[in-house]
Design an enzyme around this catalytic site. Structure first.
Site, short mmCIF file in Angstrom:
data_model
loop_
_atom_site.label_atom_id
_atom_site.label_comp_id
_atom_site.label_asym_id
_atom_site.label_seq_id
_atom_site.Cartn_x
_atom_site.Cartn_y
_atom_site.Cartn_z
N THR A 59 66.31 -75.80 -26.95
CA THR A 59 67.38 -74.81 -26.90
C THR A 59 68.43 -75.12 -27.96
OG1 THR A 59 68.86 -73.62 -25.41
CG2 THR A 59 68.66 -75.98 -25.01
N LYS A 63 66.47 -74.84 -32.41
CA LYS A 63 65.25 -74.02 -32.47
C LYS A 63 64.71 -73.90 -33.90
CE LYS A 63 66.52 -71.38 -28.40
NZ LYS A 63 66.73 -70.12 -27.74
N ASN A 84 60.91 -72.23 -29.53
CA ASN A 84 61.57 -72.72 -28.30
C ASN A 84 60.59 -73.41 -27.35
OD1 ASN A 84 60.24 -70.46 -27.24
ND2 ASN A 84 61.74 -70.29 -25.61
N ASP A 99 61.06 -66.83 -26.16
CA ASP A 99 62.30 -66.08 -25.89
C ASP A 99 62.08 -64.59 -26.11
OD1 ASP A 99 63.99 -68.21 -25.32
OD2 ASP A 99 64.58 -68.47 -27.41
N GLY A 121 74.76 -58.05 -32.81
CA GLY A 121 74.58 -59.47 -33.10
C GLY A 121 73.46 -59.67 -34.09
N ALA A 122 73.59 -60.71 -34.91
CA ALA A 122 72.59 -60.98 -35.95
C ALA A 122 72.29 -62.48 -36.04
CB ALA A 122 73.09 -60.45 -37.29
N GLY A 124 70.27 -66.06 -34.15
CA GLY A 124 68.88 -66.44 -33.91
C GLY A 124 68.20 -65.58 -32.86
N TYR A 207 73.45 -64.87 -19.33
CA TYR A 207 73.09 -64.77 -17.92
C TYR A 207 74.08 -65.55 -17.05
CZ TYR A 207 70.96 -69.29 -19.00
OH TYR A 207 70.74 -70.58 -19.43
N GLY A 227 71.00 -61.59 -18.80
CA GLY A 227 69.90 -62.31 -19.46
C GLY A 227 68.98 -63.08 -18.52
P1 NDP Z 1 73.98 -67.50 -32.87
O1 NDP Z 1 75.06 -68.52 -32.97
O2 NDP Z 1 72.75 -67.65 -33.69
O3 NDP Z 1 74.60 -66.02 -33.22
C1 NDP Z 1 75.78 -65.58 -32.63
C2 NDP Z 1 76.01 -64.09 -32.90
O4 NDP Z 1 77.09 -63.69 -32.08
C3 NDP Z 1 76.37 -63.75 -34.33
O5 NDP Z 1 75.82 -62.49 -34.66
C4 NDP Z 1 77.90 -63.68 -34.27
O6 NDP Z 1 78.48 -62.81 -35.24
C5 NDP Z 1 78.09 -63.06 -32.91
N1 NDP Z 1 79.38 -63.32 -32.30
C6 NDP Z 1 79.85 -64.48 -31.79
N2 NDP Z 1 81.08 -64.31 -31.26
C7 NDP Z 1 81.39 -62.99 -31.43
C8 NDP Z 1 82.52 -62.20 -31.09
N3 NDP Z 1 83.59 -62.71 -30.46
N4 NDP Z 1 82.49 -60.88 -31.42
C9 NDP Z 1 81.42 -60.33 -32.03
N5 NDP Z 1 80.33 -61.04 -32.39
C10 NDP Z 1 80.31 -62.36 -32.09
O7 NDP Z 1 73.65 -67.41 -31.31
P2 NDP Z 1 72.23 -67.16 -30.62
O8 NDP Z 1 71.60 -65.95 -31.17
O9 NDP Z 1 71.47 -68.43 -30.58
O10 NDP Z 1 72.68 -66.89 -29.08
C11 NDP Z 1 73.34 -65.70 -28.72
C12 NDP Z 1 73.42 -65.59 -27.21
O11 NDP Z 1 72.11 -65.51 -26.65
C13 NDP Z 1 74.08 -66.80 -26.53
O12 NDP Z 1 75.06 -66.28 -25.65
C14 NDP Z 1 72.94 -67.45 -25.77
O13 NDP Z 1 73.40 -68.04 -24.57
C15 NDP Z 1 72.05 -66.25 -25.45
N6 NDP Z 1 70.64 -66.58 -25.18
C16 NDP Z 1 70.08 -66.21 -23.98
C17 NDP Z 1 68.75 -66.48 -23.70
C18 NDP Z 1 68.18 -66.10 -22.37
O14 NDP Z 1 67.08 -66.58 -22.02
N7 NDP Z 1 68.81 -65.22 -21.61
C19 NDP Z 1 67.87 -67.16 -24.67
C20 NDP Z 1 68.53 -67.48 -25.92
C21 NDP Z 1 69.87 -67.19 -26.14
P3 NDP Z 1 78.93 -63.35 -36.72
O15 NDP Z 1 77.69 -63.32 -37.57
O16 NDP Z 1 79.94 -62.37 -37.15
O17 NDP Z 1 79.48 -64.73 -36.52
#
Ligand code: NDP
Length: 261
Positions: A59, A63, A84, A99, A121-122, A124, A207, A227
């Site tokens: 996690t 990853k 993962n 995932d 969001g963009a 991982g 989640y 989630g």
């Molecule tokens: P990353 O750090 O790779 O990406 C974070 C993203 O969130 C970016 O696009 C970032 O935008 C955006 N972001 C962060 N804060 C804000 C904000 N305040 N306003 C707008 N955009 C924001 O994270 P991951 O992709 O690894 O994880 C994302 C979420 O997915 C986490 O909450 C994680 O817990 C959840 N998750 C859930 C899983 C499940 O099984 N349910 C599995 C894997 C992940 P910017 O580019 O502008 O910084």
């Protein structure tokens, strides 16, 4: 007894040990699943062999490192660039991304005709779920706060908040971490209100809590999911691999679900 673990930093909060141990016990499979705090991702491969484990989940934030250290990757993990789930066979590491498959299964459970999806969001998670959904024939648009991460989404319609003109999308997904440890919405409220008022459903990948995004979705009386399904289903699919497909999806799900009660 087979040994499995989850590597992450932080890892204390992870539900995976409870999920997998519940299914190992319920299905009488002789195995144990632990947690391993790994601060330095570059140690992942050494640590894997040092612990002499049969498989692992990986996690945040490892990853991408997990992707790099595998000897073999399945075609989807290869496409996404993130792993993962790792299985050790004959001293070789095989990498998968469950995932995205878990998310796909969660979307398929909506009893609604979904064709167009807006993913906010963009990061991982967005990378993984957008590719698999596109492969499955959904029409995907990406909306992100900042432009830099959108560079990785060349095959998609992609926007920042500044150049985005909301249209109708069937499903709105929050794949950001906004709302995880704060009370932020993932996009400006006016944009979200317009999107949600025209959508058929919404999902948050976060989640275990009602995020501001889900709270707002509720105001529009949309069918919604957090989630948890994604988490459960990615676990079931990893478990199938850990146990070499000895059990079917439904029986694993039945025992794994108990970790959420
Ligand atoms: P990353 O750090 O790779 O990406 C974070 C993203 O969130 C970016 O696009 C970032 O935008 C955006 N972001 C962060 N804060 C804000 C904000 N305040 N306003 C707008 N955009 C924001 O994270 P991951 O992709 O690894 O994880 C994302 C979420 O997915 C986490 O909450 C994680 O817990 C959840 N998750 C859930 C899983 C499940 O099984 N349910 C599995 C894997 C992940 P910017 O580019 O502008 O910084």
């Amino acid at each position: 007894m087979k040994q499995f673990t989850i590597f992450g930093n932080p890892v204390a909060h992870s539900k995976s040990p409870k999920m997998h141990n519940s299914a190992f016990n319920g299905l009488n499979f002789d195995a144990n699943y632990s947690k391993t705090l790994l601060k330095d991702g570059s140690q992942l491969r050494d640590k894997f062999f040092e612990l002499d484990i049969d498989g692992a989940n990986i996690t945040v934030p490892h990853k991408e490192e997990a992707f790099k250290i595998c000897d073999e990757l399945d075609s989807f993990a290869q496409k996404v660039g993130a792993v993962n789930t790792i299985i050790k066979k004959d001293n070789k590491l095989y990498g998968y991304n469950t995932d995205a498959l878990g998310f796909l299964k969660a979307v398929s459970l909506f009893d609604i005709d979904i064709k167009t999806i807006l993913i906010i969001g963009a990061g991982g998670t967005s990378k993984a779920i957008s590719k698999i959904l596109q492969d499955e024939g959904y029409i995907i648009t990406i909306l992100n706060r900042s432009a830099s991460r959108l560079e990785d989404f060349k095959d998609f319609d992609r926007y920042t908040f500044d150049n985005f003109k909301p249209q109708q999308y069937d499903l709105i997904v929050n794949s950001t971490s906004a709302g995880l440890e704060d009370d932020y919405l993932p996009a400006p409220k006016e944009i979200l209100e317009e999107l949600l008022s025209n959508a058929k459903a919404s999902i948050d990948v976060i989640y275990g809590k009602e995020t501001p995004f889900l709270k707002l979705s509720k105001e529009f009386n949309l069918p919604l999911k957090d989630g948890s399904d994604m988490l459960l289903f990615q676990g079931v699919i990893a478990f199938e691999k850990f146990t070499n497909h000895q059990f079917n999806f439904q029986e694993i799900e039945k025992f794994m679900k108990r970790a959420f009660e």
